[in-house]
Design an enzyme around this catalytic site. Structure first.
Site, PDB file in Angstrom:
ATOM      1  N   LYS A 115       0.942  -1.164   0.055  1.00  0.00           N
ATOM      2  CA  LYS A 115       0.003   0.077  -0.094  1.00  0.00           C
ATOM      3  C   LYS A 115       0.819   1.349  -0.036  1.00  0.00           C
ATOM      4  O   LYS A 115       0.419   2.177  -0.505  1.00  0.00           O
ATOM      5  CB  LYS A 115      -0.863   0.051   1.252  1.00  0.00           C
ATOM      6  CG  LYS A 115      -2.019  -1.189   1.138  1.00  0.00           C
ATOM      7  CD  LYS A 115      -3.448  -0.563   1.134  1.00  0.00           C
ATOM      8  CE  LYS A 115      -4.341  -1.864   0.449  1.00  0.00           C
ATOM      9  NZ  LYS A 115      -5.627  -1.634   0.581  1.00  0.00           N
ATOM     10  N   LYS A 123      -3.229 -10.208  -6.719  1.00  0.00           N
ATOM     11  CA  LYS A 123      -4.790 -10.622  -6.197  1.00  0.00           C
ATOM     12  C   LYS A 123      -5.604  -9.372  -6.790  1.00  0.00           C
ATOM     13  O   LYS A 123      -5.242  -8.424  -6.928  1.00  0.00           O
ATOM     14  CB  LYS A 123      -4.812 -10.685  -4.724  1.00  0.00           C
ATOM     15  CG  LYS A 123      -4.619  -9.236  -3.992  1.00  0.00           C
ATOM     16  CD  LYS A 123      -5.134  -9.324  -2.605  1.00  0.00           C
ATOM     17  CE  LYS A 123      -5.536  -7.994  -2.060  1.00  0.00           C
ATOM     18  NZ  LYS A 123      -6.343  -7.891  -0.843  1.00  0.00           N
ATOM     19  N   LYS A 136     -10.546  -4.787  -4.811  1.00  0.00           N
ATOM     20  CA  LYS A 136     -11.722  -3.902  -5.048  1.00  0.00           C
ATOM     21  C   LYS A 136     -11.385  -2.451  -5.282  1.00  0.00           C
ATOM     22  O   LYS A 136     -12.300  -1.683  -6.006  1.00  0.00           O
ATOM     23  CB  LYS A 136     -12.878  -3.976  -4.000  1.00  0.00           C
ATOM     24  CG  LYS A 136     -12.627  -3.429  -2.590  1.00  0.00           C
ATOM     25  CD  LYS A 136     -13.716  -3.523  -1.730  1.00  0.00           C
ATOM     26  CE  LYS A 136     -13.548  -4.366  -0.411  1.00  0.00           C
ATOM     27  NZ  LYS A 136     -12.437  -3.797   0.320  1.00  0.00           N
TER      28      LYS A 136
HETATM   29  P1  ATP Z   1      -8.673  -2.921  -0.947  1.00  0.00           P
HETATM   30  O1  ATP Z   1      -8.439  -3.047  -2.378  1.00  0.00           O
HETATM   31  O2  ATP Z   1      -9.350  -1.724  -0.592  1.00  0.00           O
HETATM   32  O3  ATP Z   1      -7.334  -2.975  -0.212  1.00  0.00           O
HETATM   33  P2  ATP Z   1      -9.531  -5.721  -0.672  1.00  0.00           P
HETATM   34  O4  ATP Z   1     -10.327  -5.958  -1.982  1.00  0.00           O
HETATM   35  O5  ATP Z   1      -8.454  -6.143  -0.672  1.00  0.00           O
HETATM   36  O6  ATP Z   1      -9.577  -4.015  -0.333  1.00  0.00           O
HETATM   37  P3  ATP Z   1     -10.607  -6.048   1.948  1.00  0.00           P
HETATM   38  O7  ATP Z   1     -11.787  -5.074   2.287  1.00  0.00           O
HETATM   39  O8  ATP Z   1      -9.181  -5.502   2.372  1.00  0.00           O
HETATM   40  O9  ATP Z   1     -10.569  -6.157   0.488  1.00  0.00           O
HETATM   41  O10 ATP Z   1     -10.710  -7.465   2.477  1.00  0.00           O
HETATM   42  C1  ATP Z   1     -11.958  -7.983   2.871  1.00  0.00           C
HETATM   43  C2  ATP Z   1     -11.860  -9.486   2.616  1.00  0.00           C
HETATM   44  O11 ATP Z   1     -11.438 -10.205   1.542  1.00  0.00           O
HETATM   45  C3  ATP Z   1     -10.487 -10.058   3.535  1.00  0.00           C
HETATM   46  O12 ATP Z   1     -11.016 -11.351   4.251  1.00  0.00           O
HETATM   47  C4  ATP Z   1      -9.614 -10.480   2.369  1.00  0.00           C
HETATM   48  O13 ATP Z   1      -8.752 -11.429   2.906  1.00  0.00           O
HETATM   49  C5  ATP Z   1     -10.536 -10.977   1.265  1.00  0.00           C
HETATM   50  N1  ATP Z   1      -9.935 -10.590   0.030  1.00  0.00           N
HETATM   51  C6  ATP Z   1      -9.522  -9.731  -0.628  1.00  0.00           C
HETATM   52  N2  ATP Z   1      -9.110  -9.775  -1.805  1.00  0.00           N
HETATM   53  C7  ATP Z   1      -9.032 -11.139  -2.042  1.00  0.00           C
HETATM   54  C8  ATP Z   1      -9.054 -11.919  -3.098  1.00  0.00           C
HETATM   55  N3  ATP Z   1      -8.523 -11.470  -4.250  1.00  0.00           N
HETATM   56  N4  ATP Z   1      -9.043 -13.275  -2.883  1.00  0.00           N
HETATM   57  C9  ATP Z   1      -9.573 -13.861  -1.768  1.00  0.00           C
HETATM   58  N5  ATP Z   1      -9.865 -13.090  -0.763  1.00  0.00           N
HETATM   59  C10 ATP Z   1      -9.786 -11.693  -0.908  1.00  0.00           C
END
Ligand code: ATP
Ligand code: LTN
Length: 335
Positions: A116, A198, A201
């Site tokens: 980040k 990964k 969002k």
């Molecule tokens: P951001 O993009 O804002 O960092 P993010 O998409 O990584 O957010 P979070 O809100 O941080 O999502 O995570 C919410 C949940 O979704 C967590 O349990 C995280 O481990 C899971 N998660 C996020 N991205 C993935 C992915 N690509 N595959 C599986 N699980 C995921």
């Protein structure tokens, strides 16, 4: 939810964008399935979300939408607790105390902080750095047994356990040490265009890389059709085949079939046919959620009622742990 001896599940998601298929398969889908067996507490982690700059109007709206989405997936606010992190003051309070039990050396090792910081080089703030401590507080306040998350959060769960163990070793058994719950197939869904990283969002550079839970069916199918593959033309898992492996994982996770079963099912298929089947399966899974979301998101009064009642229930539990912690560290106790 009190009065029985079910174990406690805690998890949260940042309202930092529309949740992705990765969020769904790594976390939300399991949250739903674990509801019968556990007492669950699910939060919109908006305090975590402001570690990256957010537009205030959008953040407020997304927070409400995330709660509406939790409801659309089938999380039950009557049996469990659904709330917004900033509505429970105990989170900010315990985070400070736990900061004093966390070493900089530990935080320096966090890969999410490194990623980040690279992505937001103009805003490497202290909140981004102590993000895992706020998260540890979330989990520990509720004496959680199990935390269902994607694989990317494993390191944060480990530091949470370390902080809790350190606190307990000084003051006695104050915190329950939680275990992570990481699914097999959906733990790390990768980007469709960049399967080395990964699916996330909050990514805005390439819309084709991410499937959002609320994408229209034809959009979902098209994104999958355009997903990066390879020139080997065989549907199978392989380290040299990150694109196809990712699609197989998506398919397994959505259908509940094992990775081996899915691989066998598509033996001899061309990539076009395979992608069509994956698209169909994803759409079939998400369509009911999308239509529920239309209903819930239109009923602001109901969603806000869930948020308020959830916050009251959460605060009651959190306060018990917080009072104990404050007493242990030597803050005033009034008669
Ligand atoms: P951001 O993009 O804002 O960092 P993010 O998409 O990584 O957010 P979070 O809100 O941080 O999502 O995570 C919410 C949940 O979704 C967590 O349990 C995280 O481990 C899971 N998660 C996020 N991205 C993935 C992915 N690509 N595959 C599986 N699980 C995921
Ligand atoms: N940091 C988490 C979201 C989160 C969380 C939590 C997950 C905040 N607090 C407590 C589990 C338990 C993430 O998924 N990025």
């Amino acid at each position: 939810m009190s009065g029985d001896n079910k174990k406690i599940i805690y998890s949260a998601m940042q309202p930092s964008g529309i949740p992705s298929l990765g969020n769904y398969l790594g976390a939300l889908k399991n949250w739903k399935n674990l509801q019968d067996e556990y007492n669950c507490i699910f939060a919109a982690a908006n305090m975590h979300a402001i570690t990256v700059r957010q537009d205030p109007t959008e953040l407020r709206q997304r927070t409400r939408d995330l709660i509406a989405l939790f409801l659309s997936i089938g999380l039950d606010p009557e049996k469990h607790i659904i709330y917004v992190q900033s509505d429970v003051k105990a989170h900010a309070e315990i985070a400070w105390i736990l900061n004093c039990f966390t070493y900089m050396g530990e935080l320096n090792r966090m890969t999410q902080f490194k990623d980040k910081s690279a992505k937001h080089a103009d805003n490497i703030n202290a909140g981004l750095y102590t993000y895992p401590v706020l998260m540890a507080g979330d989990i520990l306040l509720y004496q959680s047994d199990l935390v269902p998350v994607g694989a990317d959060q494993k390191q944060h769960l480990e530091i949470c356990r370390d902080i809790a163990g350190r606190f307990n070793s000084v003051y006695g058994n104050v915190f329950k040490i939680p275990d992570p719950y990481i699914p097999k197939a959906g733990a790390r869904i990768m980007g469709l265009q960049n399967p080395e990283k990964k699916m996330s969002k909050s990514e805005s550079d390439n819309m084709n890389n991410v499937i959002y839970i609320l994408d229209e069916p034809n959009v979902i199918k098209n994104k999958i059709k355009r997903a990066v593959t390879d020139s080997d033309a065989e549907v199978r898992y392989g380290e040299d085949k990150p694109g196809i492996s990712n699609l197989l994982n998506i398919y397994s996770s959505v259908t509940g079939k094992s990775p081996e079963e899915s691989e066998a099912e598509f033996k001899g298929f061309g990539y076009g046919e395979f992608k069509e089947a994956v698209g169909e399966a994803v759409v079939k899974e998400l369509e009911p959620i999308q239509s529920k979301f239309k209903e819930y998101s239109a009923d602001r009064a109901y969603v806000e009622k869930v948020m308020k009642e959830g916050a009251e229930k959460a605060a009651y539990i959190a306060q018990k742990t917080l009072s104990k912690v404050k007493k242990k560290v030597g803050f005033p106790v009034y008669k």
